[in-house]
Design a protein around this motif. Sequence first.
Motif, PDB file in Angstrom:
ATOM      1  N   GLY A   1       0.817  -1.203   0.000  1.00 33.22           N
ATOM      2  CA  GLY A   1       0.000   0.000   0.000  1.00 33.22           C
ATOM      3  C   GLY A   1       0.848   1.249   0.000  1.00 33.22           C
ATOM      4  N   GLY A   2       0.287   2.336  -0.449  1.00 35.11           N
ATOM      5  CA  GLY A   2       0.990   3.611  -0.470  1.00 35.11           C
ATOM      6  C   GLY A   2       2.094   3.653  -1.506  1.00 35.11           C
ATOM      7  N   TYR A   3       2.898   4.677  -1.395  1.00 34.31           N
ATOM      8  CA  TYR A   3       4.004   4.865  -2.329  1.00 34.31           C
ATOM      9  C   TYR A   3       5.254   4.196  -1.791  1.00 34.31           C
ATOM     10  CZ  TYR A   3       1.056   8.424  -4.421  1.00 34.31           C
ATOM     11  OH  TYR A   3       0.022   9.080  -5.021  1.00 34.31           O
ATOM     12  N   MET A   4       5.989   3.557  -2.672  1.00 37.07           N
ATOM     13  CA  MET A   4       7.238   2.904  -2.309  1.00 37.07           C
ATOM     14  C   MET A   4       8.384   3.722  -2.917  1.00 37.07           C
ATOM     15  SD  MET A   4       6.153   0.184  -0.703  1.00 37.07           S
ATOM     16  CE  MET A   4       7.569  -0.862  -0.678  1.00 37.07           C
ATOM     17  N   VAL A   5       9.277   4.246  -2.079  1.00 40.27           N
ATOM     18  CA  VAL A   5      10.367   5.093  -2.542  1.00 40.27           C
ATOM     19  C   VAL A   5      11.660   4.296  -2.571  1.00 40.27           C
ATOM     20  CG1 VAL A   5      11.642   7.210  -2.082  1.00 40.27           C
ATOM     21  CG2 VAL A   5       9.219   7.112  -1.596  1.00 40.27           C
ATOM     22  N   ASP A   6      12.410   4.453  -3.648  1.00 37.38           N
ATOM     23  CA  ASP A   6      13.702   3.798  -3.810  1.00 37.38           C
ATOM     24  C   ASP A   6      14.782   4.751  -3.289  1.00 37.38           C
ATOM     25  OD1 ASP A   6      16.058   2.621  -4.651  1.00 37.38           O
ATOM     26  OD2 ASP A   6      15.289   2.071  -6.617  1.00 37.38           O
ATOM     27  N   GLY A   7      15.534   4.363  -2.283  1.00 37.68           N
ATOM     28  CA  GLY A   7      16.548   5.221  -1.679  1.00 37.68           C
ATOM     29  C   GLY A   7      17.930   5.090  -2.283  1.00 37.68           C
ATOM     30  N   ASP A   8      18.023   4.649  -3.530  1.00 36.56           N
ATOM     31  CA  ASP A   8      19.313   4.448  -4.195  1.00 36.56           C
ATOM     32  C   ASP A   8      19.939   5.793  -4.553  1.00 36.56           C
ATOM     33  OD1 ASP A   8      21.483   3.693  -5.716  1.00 36.56           O
ATOM     34  OD2 ASP A   8      20.329   2.574  -7.205  1.00 36.56           O
TER      35      ASP A   8
ATOM     36  N   ILE B   1      15.411  22.054  -2.345  1.00 38.13           N
ATOM     37  CA  ILE B   1      15.292  20.689  -2.848  1.00 38.13           C
ATOM     38  C   ILE B   1      15.034  19.781  -1.654  1.00 38.13           C
ATOM     39  CG2 ILE B   1      16.431  18.795  -4.035  1.00 38.13           C
ATOM     40  CD1 ILE B   1      18.084  20.922  -5.536  1.00 38.13           C
ATOM     41  N   LYS B   2      13.939  19.041  -1.717  1.00 34.73           N
ATOM     42  CA  LYS B   2      13.601  18.074  -0.661  1.00 34.73           C
ATOM     43  C   LYS B   2      13.861  16.689  -1.228  1.00 34.73           C
ATOM     44  CE  LYS B   2       9.805  16.264   2.023  1.00 34.73           C
ATOM     45  NZ  LYS B   2       8.354  16.182   2.136  1.00 34.73           N
ATOM     46  N   ALA B   3      14.911  16.051  -0.734  1.00 29.12           N
ATOM     47  CA  ALA B   3      15.267  14.725  -1.239  1.00 29.12           C
ATOM     48  C   ALA B   3      15.234  13.714  -0.103  1.00 29.12           C
ATOM     49  CB  ALA B   3      16.652  14.760  -1.863  1.00 29.12           C
ATOM     50  N   ASP B   4      14.940  12.470  -0.447  1.00 32.44           N
ATOM     51  CA  ASP B   4      14.926  11.399   0.537  1.00 32.44           C
ATOM     52  C   ASP B   4      16.342  11.123   1.017  1.00 32.44           C
ATOM     53  OD1 ASP B   4      12.183  10.775   0.590  1.00 32.44           O
ATOM     54  OD2 ASP B   4      12.390   9.765  -1.341  1.00 32.44           O
ATOM     55  N   PRO B   5      16.506  10.778   2.306  1.00 33.53           N
ATOM     56  CA  PRO B   5      17.820  10.396   2.805  1.00 33.53           C
ATOM     57  C   PRO B   5      18.232   9.061   2.162  1.00 33.53           C
ATOM     58  CG  PRO B   5      16.156  10.058   4.489  1.00 33.53           C
ATOM     59  CD  PRO B   5      15.478  10.728   3.341  1.00 33.53           C
ATOM     60  N   CYS B   6      19.484   8.933   1.928  1.00 29.53           N
ATOM     61  CA  CYS B   6      19.989   7.713   1.270  1.00 29.53           C
ATOM     62  C   CYS B   6      20.677   6.808   2.279  1.00 29.53           C
ATOM     63  CB  CYS B   6      20.978   8.084   0.194  1.00 29.53           C
ATOM     64  SG  CYS B   6      20.244   9.167  -1.029  1.00 29.53           S
TER      65      CYS B   6
ATOM     66  N   ASN C   1      22.413   6.485  -6.377  1.00 31.00           N
ATOM     67  CA  ASN C   1      22.783   6.595  -7.792  1.00 31.00           C
ATOM     68  C   ASN C   1      21.603   7.001  -8.664  1.00 31.00           C
ATOM     69  OD1 ASN C   1      25.522   5.836  -7.429  1.00 31.00           O
ATOM     70  ND2 ASN C   1      24.851   3.718  -7.216  1.00 31.00           N
ATOM     71  N   LYS C   2      20.397   6.848  -8.168  1.00 35.66           N
ATOM     72  CA  LYS C   2      19.205   7.295  -8.890  1.00 35.66           C
ATOM     73  C   LYS C   2      18.768   8.689  -8.433  1.00 35.66           C
ATOM     74  CE  LYS C   2      17.493   2.592  -9.463  1.00 35.66           C
ATOM     75  NZ  LYS C   2      16.431   1.649  -9.042  1.00 35.66           N
ATOM     76  N   ILE C   3      18.959   8.983  -7.151  1.00 37.98           N
ATOM     77  CA  ILE C   3      18.505  10.250  -6.587  1.00 37.98           C
ATOM     78  C   ILE C   3      19.434  11.398  -6.978  1.00 37.98           C
ATOM     79  CG2 ILE C   3      18.084  11.499  -4.431  1.00 37.98           C
ATOM     80  CD1 ILE C   3      17.224   8.810  -3.217  1.00 37.98           C
ATOM     81  N   LEU C   4      20.735  11.170  -6.951  1.00 40.69           N
ATOM     82  CA  LEU C   4      21.715  12.219  -7.204  1.00 40.69           C
ATOM     83  C   LEU C   4      21.518  12.937  -8.542  1.00 40.69           C
ATOM     84  CD1 LEU C   4      24.185  13.658  -6.047  1.00 40.69           C
ATOM     85  CD2 LEU C   4      25.598  11.956  -7.181  1.00 40.69           C
ATOM     86  N   PRO C   5      21.315  12.231  -9.656  1.00 43.48           N
ATOM     87  CA  PRO C   5      21.094  12.951 -10.915  1.00 43.48           C
ATOM     88  C   PRO C   5      19.821  13.809 -10.903  1.00 43.48           C
ATOM     89  CG  PRO C   5      21.567  10.637 -11.354  1.00 43.48           C
ATOM     90  CD  PRO C   5      21.402  10.779  -9.891  1.00 43.48           C
ATOM     91  N   LEU C   6      18.784  13.362 -10.197  1.00 45.93           N
ATOM     92  CA  LEU C   6      17.554  14.146 -10.121  1.00 45.93           C
ATOM     93  C   LEU C   6      17.736  15.408  -9.285  1.00 45.93           C
ATOM     94  CD1 LEU C   6      14.931  11.293  -9.697  1.00 45.93           C
ATOM     95  CD2 LEU C   6      15.509  12.565 -11.770  1.00 45.93           C
ATOM     96  N   VAL C   7      18.526  15.303  -8.216  1.00 46.47           N
ATOM     97  CA  VAL C   7      18.813  16.476  -7.390  1.00 46.47           C
ATOM     98  C   VAL C   7      19.640  17.477  -8.199  1.00 46.47           C
ATOM     99  CG1 VAL C   7      20.085  17.277  -5.359  1.00 46.47           C
ATOM    100  CG2 VAL C   7      18.615  15.277  -5.192  1.00 46.47           C
ATOM    101  N   ARG C   8      20.614  16.984  -8.932  1.00 45.50           N
ATOM    102  CA  ARG C   8      21.427  17.870  -9.768  1.00 45.50           C
ATOM    103  C   ARG C   8      20.550  18.554 -10.826  1.00 45.50           C
ATOM    104  NH1 ARG C   8      26.977  16.686 -13.148  1.00 45.50           N
ATOM    105  NH2 ARG C   8      26.979  18.699 -14.189  1.00 45.50           N
TER     106      ARG C   8
END
Length: 64
Positions: free
Chosen positions: A33-40, A59-64, A42-49
Amino acid sequence: MENISTLKPVCDRYGMPLMVEPLVMQANDKDKGGYMVDGDINKILPLVRQACELGADLIKADPC
């Protein structure tokens, strides 16, 4: 990207900060149920950039 690029000049015009929350989602095939977030990182860093390059003031990013 199109939404951020459209919204940035409007935020600047009215003196409002633009916040971007880059999310990397997981497939929800586990029936938890709900949203499942991937804390990788290597996937988050390019989106933050990308958010930074598009002019995000916050910028609000999930902790890795």
